[in-house]
Design a protein around this motif. Structure first.
Motif, PDB file in Angstrom:
ATOM      1  N   LEU A 176      -9.185  22.514 -51.959  1.00  0.00           N
ATOM      2  CA  LEU A 176      -8.357  21.731 -51.038  1.00  0.00           C
ATOM      3  C   LEU A 176      -9.165  21.062 -49.937  1.00  0.00           C
ATOM      4  O   LEU A 176      -8.640  20.206 -49.213  1.00  0.00           O
ATOM      5  N   LEU A 177     -10.429  21.437 -49.775  1.00  0.00           N
ATOM      6  CA  LEU A 177     -11.215  20.916 -48.659  1.00  0.00           C
ATOM      7  C   LEU A 177     -11.515  19.426 -48.804  1.00  0.00           C
ATOM      8  O   LEU A 177     -11.621  18.709 -47.804  1.00  0.00           O
ATOM      9  N   ARG A 178     -11.649  18.950 -50.025  1.00  0.00           N
ATOM     10  CA  ARG A 178     -11.934  17.527 -50.213  1.00  0.00           C
ATOM     11  C   ARG A 178     -10.790  16.671 -49.680  1.00  0.00           C
ATOM     12  O   ARG A 178     -11.017  15.684 -48.981  1.00  0.00           O
ATOM     13  N   GLY A 179      -9.548  17.062 -49.996  1.00  0.00           N
ATOM     14  CA  GLY A 179      -8.404  16.311 -49.494  1.00  0.00           C
ATOM     15  C   GLY A 179      -8.311  16.352 -47.983  1.00  0.00           C
ATOM     16  O   GLY A 179      -7.957  15.356 -47.345  1.00  0.00           O
ATOM     17  N   PHE A 180      -8.641  17.517 -47.390  1.00  0.00           N
ATOM     18  CA  PHE A 180      -8.615  17.609 -45.932  1.00  0.00           C
ATOM     19  C   PHE A 180      -9.664  16.693 -45.325  1.00  0.00           C
ATOM     20  O   PHE A 180      -9.399  16.003 -44.335  1.00  0.00           O
ATOM     21  N   HIS A 181     -10.874  16.666 -45.895  1.00  0.00           N
ATOM     22  CA  HIS A 181     -11.938  15.823 -45.352  1.00  0.00           C
ATOM     23  C   HIS A 181     -11.575  14.337 -45.467  1.00  0.00           C
ATOM     24  O   HIS A 181     -11.897  13.550 -44.572  1.00  0.00           O
ATOM     25  N   GLU A 182     -10.893  13.963 -46.530  1.00  0.00           N
ATOM     26  CA  GLU A 182     -10.459  12.568 -46.660  1.00  0.00           C
ATOM     27  C   GLU A 182      -9.432  12.216 -45.589  1.00  0.00           C
ATOM     28  O   GLU A 182      -9.410  11.096 -45.079  1.00  0.00           O
ATOM     29  N   ALA A 183      -8.578  13.177 -45.240  1.00  0.00           N
ATOM     30  CA  ALA A 183      -7.556  12.931 -44.208  1.00  0.00           C
ATOM     31  C   ALA A 183      -8.162  12.968 -42.804  1.00  0.00           C
ATOM     32  O   ALA A 183      -7.694  12.255 -41.913  1.00  0.00           O
ATOM     33  N   TYR A 184      -9.193  13.785 -42.601  1.00  0.00           N
ATOM     34  CA  TYR A 184      -9.800  13.952 -41.274  1.00  0.00           C
ATOM     35  C   TYR A 184     -11.325  13.868 -41.410  1.00  0.00           C
ATOM     36  O   TYR A 184     -12.030  14.886 -41.338  1.00  0.00           O
ATOM     37  N   PRO A 185     -11.862  12.668 -41.605  1.00  0.00           N
ATOM     38  CA  PRO A 185     -13.304  12.517 -41.878  1.00  0.00           C
ATOM     39  C   PRO A 185     -14.202  12.884 -40.707  1.00  0.00           C
ATOM     40  O   PRO A 185     -15.402  13.092 -40.911  1.00  0.00           O
TER      41      PRO A 185
END
Length: 332
Positions: free
Chosen positions: A131-140
């Motif tokens: 799930l971390l990839r999606g979080f990083h895309e939302a909060y770069p």
């Protein structure tokens, strides 16, 4: 024998004590007057009366034993001592103001900064990391560090911002938000079930090949059940023992025996028939998978958005195995 008592150093030599004794209010008033060029304007800027500004500056001058301003009816200017004091104080106050503004930005502005996350090894690999990839895309602007560790979490010493734990943490200072139930299921491969059958009750576990897990503390994890409404713990004889939940799961898939596993590990395999489960009538009470952090007060924006994002994403996962998977019938 005579004892000579050394004299105490004079108070004036203790610069640290002197600096603490200096009035913070006096320094703030001094800087405001120096910037505005007027006691009245300084009072307006600080939201206090002119007389209060004057008293604070006079107290500061008395503590420093130096005159800081030349005052006339028409103007206010710094003395040479005042100029020197201003040169020393102004950069420090500017840094304080900058730090305050950065803290407000961290609290109220776009989330940014660094997050150090800790998770149990198996849950971290299977659930958190994907799930971390999606979080990083939302909060770069938020950088992430994920630490996989099955030992108890020390938030302060390990500088952990958020932790994922199996079961509630018994600490009143820690906020623990339950993410999903922690269902524990006894599982086997279809090949094992055909060859050896499946236990019909907890007592029959002793007749089966059981695969145990050695925890981070070095202890063998007991199998937990609820028999006739009462909690029950069992330590079956081990056919194999591993100190990694993923190796336990691999052994079960390979048909080497039974193991009690967390639902998130086996849901997909149960649904597509690669594993079967039994003893659901004796399944233990849910102990929960939790997301934990230290305090609700003054929570930085980067932690707040991470907690909300992971809670929403993990709860959306379909991990309720008992309601969705048909149970295998014992074949003994």
């Amino acid at each position: 024998m005579s004892i000579t008592q050394l004299p105490s150093p004079p108070a004036s030599d203790d610069s640290l004590a002197s600096s603490f004794a200096t009035s913070y209010a006096g320094v703030v008033a001094f800087l405001a007057v120096a910037s505005e060029g007027s006691f009245a304007k300084a009072g307006d800027r600080l939201g206090i009366g002119r007389s209060a500004v004057s008293r604070n500056v006079q107290k500061l001058e008395a503590q420093l034993d130096a005159r800081l301003f030349l005052r006339t009816t028409r103007s206010t200017s710094l003395t040479r001592e005042g100029e020197l004091f201003y040169e020393h104080c102004h950069p420090g106050v500017e840094r304080i103001v900058q730090a305050l503004e950065e803290m407000r930005e961290l609290r109220n502005g776009p989330p940014r900064g660094r997050l150090r996350i800790c998770s149990t090894t198996c849950f971290g690999r299977a659930i958190v990391a994907p799930l971390l990839r999606g979080f990083h895309e939302a909060y770069p602007d938020i950088s992430l560090e994920l630490v996989l560790d099955d030992h108890p979490v020390n938030f302060t010493m390990d500088r952990i911002d958020v932790a994922f734990r199996d079961g509630r943490m018994e600490d009143s200072q820690i906020v623990a938000r339950q993410l999903i139930p922690m269902q524990m299921l006894v599982c086997a491969s279809p090949d094992y079930a055909r060859e050896h059958g499946l236990p019909r009750n907890v007592a029959e576990l002793g007749a089966h090949r059981c695969i145990n897990l050695r925890t981070a503390s070095g202890r063998i994890a007991e199998w937990q059940f609820k028999v006739d409404g009462r909690p029950c713990k069992v330590m079956p004889g081990a056919y194999h023992t591993f100190n990694c939940p993923e190796l336990v799961l691999q052994a079960v898939h390979a048909g080497q025996g039974l193991a009690q596993l967390a639902a998130f590990q086996v849901c997909d395999a149960l649904r597509d028939g690669r594993l079967v489960t039994c003893l659901s009538q004796d399944a233990p009470d849910d102990s929960g998978h939790y997301l934990c952090y230290l305090s609700r007060k003054h929570l930085p924006a980067r932690i707040r958005v991470f907690v909300d994002y992971m809670t929403e994403q993990i709860r959306a996962l379909d991990l309720d195995c008992l309601d969705a998977v048909p149970l295998a019938q014992p074949t003994n």
